[in-house]
Design an enzyme around this catalytic site. Structure first.
Site, PDB file in Angstrom:
ATOM      1  N   CYS A  24       1.609  15.897   6.043  1.00  0.00           N
ATOM      2  CA  CYS A  24       0.634  15.697   7.121  1.00  0.00           C
ATOM      3  C   CYS A  24      -0.131  14.369   7.072  1.00  0.00           C
ATOM      4  CB  CYS A  24      -0.313  16.881   7.232  1.00  0.00           C
ATOM      5  SG  CYS A  24      -1.181  17.284   5.723  1.00  0.00           S
ATOM      6  N   ARG A  76       6.711  15.639  -6.261  1.00  0.00           N
ATOM      7  CA  ARG A  76       5.539  15.939  -7.094  1.00  0.00           C
ATOM      8  C   ARG A  76       5.977  16.011  -8.546  1.00  0.00           C
ATOM      9  NH1 ARG A  76       2.177  20.583  -3.739  1.00  0.00           N
ATOM     10  NH2 ARG A  76       2.302  19.497  -1.741  1.00  0.00           N
ATOM     11  N   GLU A 129       5.821  17.727 -11.404  1.00  0.00           N
ATOM     12  CA  GLU A 129       5.371  19.052 -11.835  1.00  0.00           C
ATOM     13  C   GLU A 129       5.357  19.183 -13.350  1.00  0.00           C
ATOM     14  OE1 GLU A 129       4.023  21.212  -9.943  1.00  0.00           O
ATOM     15  OE2 GLU A 129       4.808  20.965  -7.902  1.00  0.00           O
ATOM     16  N   ARG A 162      10.453  25.471  -8.196  1.00  0.00           N
ATOM     17  CA  ARG A 162       9.337  24.605  -8.566  1.00  0.00           C
ATOM     18  C   ARG A 162       9.931  23.336  -9.136  1.00  0.00           C
ATOM     19  NH1 ARG A 162       4.414  26.172  -8.733  1.00  0.00           N
ATOM     20  NH2 ARG A 162       2.953  24.646  -9.518  1.00  0.00           N
ATOM     21  N   GLU A 216       6.802  20.564   7.694  1.00  0.00           N
ATOM     22  CA  GLU A 216       5.363  20.694   7.867  1.00  0.00           C
ATOM     23  C   GLU A 216       4.961  20.614   9.331  1.00  0.00           C
ATOM     24  OE1 GLU A 216       2.670  19.014   5.103  1.00  0.00           O
ATOM     25  OE2 GLU A 216       0.965  19.416   6.412  1.00  0.00           O
ATOM     26  N   GLU A 233       4.589  31.906  -4.328  1.00  0.00           N
ATOM     27  CA  GLU A 233       4.025  31.347  -3.096  1.00  0.00           C
ATOM     28  C   GLU A 233       5.140  30.561  -2.412  1.00  0.00           C
ATOM     29  OE1 GLU A 233       0.875  28.343  -3.437  1.00  0.00           O
ATOM     30  OE2 GLU A 233       1.618  27.543  -1.544  1.00  0.00           O
ATOM     31  N   ASN A 286       2.468  28.188   3.059  1.00  0.00           N
ATOM     32  CA  ASN A 286       1.060  28.441   3.359  1.00  0.00           C
ATOM     33  C   ASN A 286       0.727  27.979   4.759  1.00  0.00           C
ATOM     34  OD1 ASN A 286       0.872  25.692   3.179  1.00  0.00           O
ATOM     35  ND2 ASN A 286      -0.069  25.706   1.173  1.00  0.00           N
ATOM     36  N   CYS A 335      -2.398  22.858   9.322  1.00  0.00           N
ATOM     37  CA  CYS A 335      -1.005  22.580   8.999  1.00  0.00           C
ATOM     38  C   CYS A 335      -0.438  23.718   8.171  1.00  0.00           C
ATOM     39  CB  CYS A 335      -0.862  21.262   8.247  1.00  0.00           C
ATOM     40  SG  CYS A 335      -1.679  21.257   6.648  1.00  0.00           S
ATOM     41  N   ARG A 355      11.704  27.349  -1.540  1.00  0.00           N
ATOM     42  CA  ARG A 355      10.959  28.593  -1.798  1.00  0.00           C
ATOM     43  C   ARG A 355      11.410  29.710  -0.852  1.00  0.00           C
ATOM     44  NH1 ARG A 355       5.518  27.185  -4.477  1.00  0.00           N
ATOM     45  NH2 ARG A 355       6.283  25.621  -5.926  1.00  0.00           N
TER      46      ARG A 355
HETATM   47  P1  ATP Z   1       1.829  25.705  -6.196  1.00  0.00           P
HETATM   48  O1  ATP Z   1       0.523  26.434  -6.396  1.00  0.00           O
HETATM   49  O2  ATP Z   1       3.039  26.573  -6.234  1.00  0.00           O
HETATM   50  O3  ATP Z   1       1.931  24.465  -7.026  1.00  0.00           O
HETATM   51  P2  ATP Z   1       0.767  24.148  -4.137  1.00  0.00           P
HETATM   52  O4  ATP Z   1      -0.511  24.816  -3.877  1.00  0.00           O
HETATM   53  O5  ATP Z   1       0.822  22.926  -4.953  1.00  0.00           O
HETATM   54  O6  ATP Z   1       1.807  25.209  -4.693  1.00  0.00           O
HETATM   55  P3  ATP Z   1       0.931  23.197  -1.502  1.00  0.00           P
HETATM   56  O7  ATP Z   1       0.428  21.845  -1.821  1.00  0.00           O
HETATM   57  O8  ATP Z   1       0.050  24.141  -0.818  1.00  0.00           O
HETATM   58  O9  ATP Z   1       1.515  23.888  -2.769  1.00  0.00           O
HETATM   59  O10 ATP Z   1       2.317  23.016  -0.740  1.00  0.00           O
HETATM   60  C1  ATP Z   1       2.742  23.898   0.265  1.00  0.00           C
HETATM   61  C2  ATP Z   1       4.138  24.377   0.072  1.00  0.00           C
HETATM   62  O11 ATP Z   1       5.001  23.365  -0.435  1.00  0.00           O
HETATM   63  C3  ATP Z   1       4.253  25.505  -0.932  1.00  0.00           C
HETATM   64  O12 ATP Z   1       3.935  26.714  -0.339  1.00  0.00           O
HETATM   65  C4  ATP Z   1       5.705  25.424  -1.283  1.00  0.00           C
HETATM   66  O13 ATP Z   1       6.478  26.033  -0.277  1.00  0.00           O
HETATM   67  C5  ATP Z   1       5.994  23.945  -1.253  1.00  0.00           C
HETATM   68  N1  ATP Z   1       5.937  23.362  -2.601  1.00  0.00           N
HETATM   69  C6  ATP Z   1       4.866  22.830  -3.217  1.00  0.00           C
HETATM   70  N2  ATP Z   1       5.190  22.392  -4.449  1.00  0.00           N
HETATM   71  C7  ATP Z   1       6.515  22.649  -4.606  1.00  0.00           C
HETATM   72  C8  ATP Z   1       7.447  22.424  -5.665  1.00  0.00           C
HETATM   73  N3  ATP Z   1       7.079  21.828  -6.788  1.00  0.00           N
HETATM   74  N4  ATP Z   1       8.722  22.814  -5.491  1.00  0.00           N
HETATM   75  C9  ATP Z   1       9.109  23.402  -4.339  1.00  0.00           C
HETATM   76  N5  ATP Z   1       8.289  23.643  -3.309  1.00  0.00           N
HETATM   77  C10 ATP Z   1       6.992  23.266  -3.420  1.00  0.00           C
HETATM   78 ZN    ZN Z   2      -0.753  19.474   5.415  1.00  0.00          ZN
HETATM   79 MG    MG Z   3       1.316  22.563  -6.940  1.00  0.00          MG
END
Ligand code: ATP
Ligand code: ZN
Ligand code: MG
Length: 511
Positions: free
Chosen positions: A311, A341, A343, A352, A360, A441, A444, A470, A477
């Site tokens: 976004c 990201r 991770e 993950r 988005e 998750e 969202n 958004c 996922r």
């Molecule tokens: P988490 O708590 O699992 O780390 P987040 O709160 O960091 O998630 P958001 O920033 O809200 O995730 O991102 C929204 C969406 O992006 C998540 O619901 C998921 O579908 C996807 N997403 C985020 N991080 C990852 C990842 N490392 N791998 C795959 N999908 C991801």
């Molecule tokens: Zn957003």
């Molecule tokens: Mg995260």
């Protein structure tokens, strides 16, 4: 009561003669009342700022100011600058060349005594005495005094104290809804199953996967379902946002108040000139190796990073625009590239990862329009998960992402439950029972309020209040949520899902 004591130097363009000194002191004692009282409520007169010392020697005026919460010392110092400039200029043809905060002592009340030491940039020393914290700052320039840095430092200090007490408590979580129980067709881990079939390959870099044709077909099927069942019917249109995001954008969205440890930073070469790179090229030709140190020497400072969420560049695209009222609500989505990201140790399966695909959707409109979009999206999402995937899932209120990034965990007030984040979670039977295991998750949906429309000065032609929201649809996922309950045998997949899948690609046989 907070006590802020600032010693500030005003450097003059030339020396003030003795007669001038007398006159100026006189002006200050007679006319500075307004400067000191402006902004202080009538019932808080005990907190009136005071000039406790005034010294004029040669070409420097030194003032020591003490204040409470209202009309803070640094603000008073700047008002005083204007006041002095006016008199000095009019009567003595002298200007103020420079304003410097020599020392600034912030005496703050503490409700909780911090357990561990706290450090804050620009702050030389923090000492705790009984239920007071004393922050000492030195040598502050005019920009520092003008731009609210001190106020932010005070807030940051209190945030850090607070964080020491909730640390580890994690985020707020509160269930909203739950689908009906669905008996899973498997309790195996989807990633392991896909690996066993040879449909996946891990790497080449950390948190990345190569998705062979069957998994690629699955991810694309998820995308098709999202577009055809959710985004198209609700009138979202596709945009293509850049995937390299400069810092300037994240400065506005606030992603730089907590996402830093997860960002993939990007640095362009210092030059396109082949001669600059000759050594690196030659080293490769001889050794067949990438000389990383030599490459690093030829890189500029990072200019930003890879997409973290999609976004921010979408908001940027509308920055400073006044949009005709008939256009609202604006509804768009981006699915044009991966997000990145770091991770680190949190990586897990394909759910993950460091490189993942999201769609988005972003929407901007009046608050009531946003509430309606959110309801409709939730309806469409429910349809997909119940009728197409036929999985067991639930929704929960969680700490909004735009607060989590800055380490806040509280949730908006009960009555304001419109704003905030809804997480969608699926049961992953390979992790354990539906009651006890941690659910995944998988997407969202957030209503952000006016945070981003304000930050990017996006306006309606009728100047009505604009909100935005958004949703992050994670394709990996979605895939894991589906496979974890339905297994990897296409024979067993629900009829509605298979309609979207089309012909499932055969996999290459390895020997
Ligand atoms: P988490 O708590 O699992 O780390 P987040 O709160 O960091 O998630 P958001 O920033 O809200 O995730 O991102 C929204 C969406 O992006 C998540 O619901 C998921 O579908 C996807 N997403 C985020 N991080 C990852 C990842 N490392 N791998 C795959 N999908 C991801
Ligand atoms: Zn957003
Ligand atoms: Mg995260």
């Amino acid at each position: 009561m907070m006590k802020l004591r600032l010693t500030v130097d005003y450097l003059l363009s030339r020396q003030l003669e003795e007669e001038g000194v007398h006159k100026l002191k006189d002006y200050i004692s007679r006319e500075s009342k307004e400067i000191l009282t402006k902004g202080v409520p009538k019932d808080k007169l005990s907190e009136l700022p005071k000039i406790i010392e005034l010294n004029i020697s040669k070409d420097v005026i030194t003032v020591e100011i003490e204040s409470g919460t209202f009309a803070r010392s640094h603000a008073v110092a700047l008002r005083l600058k204007n006041f002095l400039s006016m008199h000095l200029g009019k009567e003595f043809k002298i200007g103020i060349k420079k304003v410097t905060g020599i020392t600034y002592t912030l005496n703050l009340d503490l409700e909780k005594i911090p357990k561990d030491p706290i450090t804050i940039p620009f702050v030389d020393k923090i000492s705790i005495q009984d239920n007071k914290a004393i922050l000492t700052l030195k040598d502050l320039d005019e920009e520092f005094l003008t731009k609210n840095y001190v106020d932010r430092i005070i807030n940051l200090f209190y945030d850090k104290v607070e964080a020491q007490f909730w640390g580890g408590k994690g985020e707020h979580w509160e269930i909203i809804s739950k689908s009906k129980d669905i008996e899973p067709l498997t309790n195996k881990d989807p990633t392991l199953e896909l690996l066993a079939k040879g449909w996946l390959k891990q790497g080449p870099s950390q948190g990345q996967w190569f998705y062979h044709a069957p998994v690629a077909a699955l991810l694309r099927t998820m995308e098709k379902i999202a577009v055809q069942e959710i985004l198209n019917p609700l009138g979202f249109t596709e945009v293509i946002a850049p995937k390299m995001v400069p810092f300037e954008i994240w400065e506005k969205t606030g992603h730089l108040s907590g996402s830093e440890p997860e960002i993939y930073y990007v640095s362009p070469p210092i030059s396109r000139d082949a001669s600059v790179w000759e050594e690196v090229i030659d080293l490769y030709k001889i050794t067949k190796k990438a000389y990383v140190d030599k490459i690093r020497e030829r890189m500029r400072n990072p200019i930003g990073g890879m997409t973290y969420a999609q976004c921010p560049p979408m908001y940027w695209a509308f920055e400073g625009k006044t949009i005709d009222d008939s256009e609202f609500p604006l509804k768009m989505y981006d699915k044009s590239g991966p997000s990145y990201r770091w991770e680190a140790g949190g990586r897990q399966g394909i759910e993950r990862v460091n490189e993942f695909w999201r769609i988005e959707p972003l929407f901007i409109g009046y608050p009531d329009q946003l509430i309606e979009i959110k309801e409709k999206m939730m309806e469409r999402y429910a349809y997909v998960f119940d009728k197409i995937f036929e999985i067991e899932w639930r929704t929960a209120w969680v700490t909004p992402f735009y607060m989590a990034q800055s380490g806040q965990i509280g949730i908006e007030k009960e009555t304001e439950r419109i704003k905030g984040t809804v997480d969608y979670e699926s049961w992953i039977p390979s992790r354990g029972s539906r009651e006890e295991s941690e659910w995944l998750e998988f997407q969202n949906l957030s209503i952000v309020g006016d945070k981003y429309t304000k930050a990017f000065s996006i306006k309606s032609s009728k100047n009505k209040e604009l909100w935005s929201g958004c949703s992050g649809i994670g394709l990996q996922r979605w895939t894991v949520s589906f496979l974890a309950q339905k297994g990897v045998d296409p024979e067993n997949w629900p009829k509605e899902f298979k309609k979207y899948l089309g012909e499932f690609p055969k996999h290459i046989k390895f020997v």
